[in-house]
Design an enzyme around this catalytic site. Sequence first.
Site, mmCIF file in Angstrom:
data_model
loop_
_atom_site.group_PDB
_atom_site.id
_atom_site.type_symbol
_atom_site.label_atom_id
_atom_site.label_comp_id
_atom_site.label_asym_id
_atom_site.label_seq_id
_atom_site.Cartn_x
_atom_site.Cartn_y
_atom_site.Cartn_z
ATOM 1 N N CYS A 10 -43.356 -16.573 9.084
ATOM 2 C CA CYS A 10 -43.919 -15.354 9.637
ATOM 3 C C CYS A 10 -45.382 -15.266 9.195
ATOM 4 O O CYS A 10 -45.865 -16.099 8.434
ATOM 5 C CB CYS A 10 -43.144 -14.130 9.175
ATOM 6 S SG CYS A 10 -42.962 -14.052 7.395
ATOM 7 N N CYS A 13 -46.205 -15.069 5.456
ATOM 8 C CA CYS A 13 -46.012 -16.298 4.681
ATOM 9 C C CYS A 13 -47.287 -17.137 4.718
ATOM 10 O O CYS A 13 -47.688 -17.711 3.711
ATOM 11 C CB CYS A 13 -44.848 -17.110 5.252
ATOM 12 S SG CYS A 13 -43.399 -16.118 5.619
#
Lengths: 78, 345
Positions: A10, A13
């Site tokens: 995502c 991250c």
Amino acid sequence: MDIKVLGPGCKKCGTLAEAANKAVEELAIDAKVEKIDDMVKILSYGVMSTPALVINEKVVVSGKVPSVSEIKELIQKA
Amino acid sequence: MIKSIQITNRKQLLLVLLSLPIWYILYVNLQNISDFFIDTVFGMKAGTHLTETIRFFIFEVPKVLLLLVLIIFGVGIVRSYFSPEKTRKALAGKSTFLGNVMAALLGVVTPFCSCSAIPLFLGFVEAGVPLGVTFSFLIAAPMVNEIALIMLVGLFGWQTAIIYTLTGLLIAIFSGWLIGVLKLEKYVQDWVFEVKTGQTDQDATKIPFSDRIKSGIDSVKEIVGKIWLYIVIGVAIGAGAHGYVPEDFMASLMGKSAWYSVPLSIVIGIPMYSNAAGIIPIVSVLIEKGASLGTALAFMMSVIGLSLPEVIILKKVLKMPLILAFVGIVAAGILCVGFIFNFIY
């Protein structure tokens, strides 16, 4: 030193991986930042909220993106 | 290094204490301030369409933003007491129903991001949290949250906000309960049960309160930074429609007399994906232009609670029959809410 960023890919991250890389660079230490996106592996660290930061196989942050200076502090403590 | 961080924390605490009275003064005088700008600074003629549209916008945007900052700050502090790991521990081995109620409530306060839905699901199942209880959590977490609440209070008043919260929780509780009763465990992908989660001891350390203030400030920065634009655009659309779109524009399509409006709204809502911040200003326009409350609520829940991207993510851990059951049961719950509210109001 061994640093891992756990996250299934995502946006947060990616941000964490960037911050970790920057922290390593600023501290000028010999460390590799590795991204782990395999779910089973992530779970094996006991992490349920991603992204997470692992230093020397120990989970130090999960579920949020710490700032570069916070990561630097965590690295120095490890 | 550590000392310098402590000093910044103390500064932040001071900043928060100073900001609270300023916040209050601004909030109480907001109508006067926006009137002052419109009537005195800009010297606009009161009562015209354009003036009233701009007045609505200039009042409504700071109002919602002020509420947002305060509540997200508070929720940020509350959330620092919860974590998925603790929630998992609390729910492990809980009986159905009571477990479903707890899971739905914890879903509201536990920090959750839809991108963590899979690790969370795996972690819950591995710890022995029943499947239905896990679903109650996963349904409540995105649907009932502080952002939805603030936006609803700001644009519709607190009654609608409470109705939305209660019905959202009921749907999460009963959908999860039903999934549990139907014993659908066999439709979870087989590898899920073989996952072994490691242990972390990060919860063992005690967090000082100044750190919790910091996490409140952090969540304000993160969430408000992400959604302020949605709010400005949403309220702008609302303000524009306020003066210029005919009152009963949506009445024939989403009004009370059209019985099919509720199921139709749900079906349209499923492939759409948006967070609460994006959809609520649009829903407020729909209602103002003749859509009924039940239909609008159903549309909103369907957009926020059920989404195609989420289904695709869940496909990794669930087999098709369970995904269909999940979507079907939640959709049925939303359908009931829509019909009941159209019937009452």
